[in-house]
Design a protein around this motif. Structure first.
Motif: not given
Length: 80
Positions: A18-19, A22, A25-26, A31, A34, A63-64, A66-67, A70
């Motif tokens: 996940i991290v 992200l 991606h960001y 990150l 956000r 975080v989860e 946002l994942y 996204t």
């Protein structure tokens, strides 16, 4: 005995995955904009972020969320 979770969109996805997704991606700056937590701002790394997120449920939930928002169009948007 199988421990399946058909209603859990994160089933089978590790926190590290996940991290990493992200960050790819960001990037770290995006990150941190956000999700305002120090481990994304000050000398960020996957390792330090994982350590913090494993000990801090509220941050892990953000975080989860946002994942999911996204990378999964059908997921509810849970982050601020």
């Amino acid at each position: 005995m199988s421990n399946q979770q058909p209603n859990n969109p994160l089933h089978g996805v590790t926190l590290q995955q996940i991290v990493t997704a992200l960050v790819e991606h960001y990037d770290w700056d995006g990150l941190a904009r956000r999700i305002d937590i120090k481990c994304f701002k000050n000398a960020p790394s996957i390792k330090s972020s994982l350590t913090f997120l494993r000990k801090t449920p509220w941050a892990r939930e953000k975080v989860e969320g946002l994942y999911l928002s996204t990378f999964n169009r059908h997921a509810p948007r849970r982050i601020v």
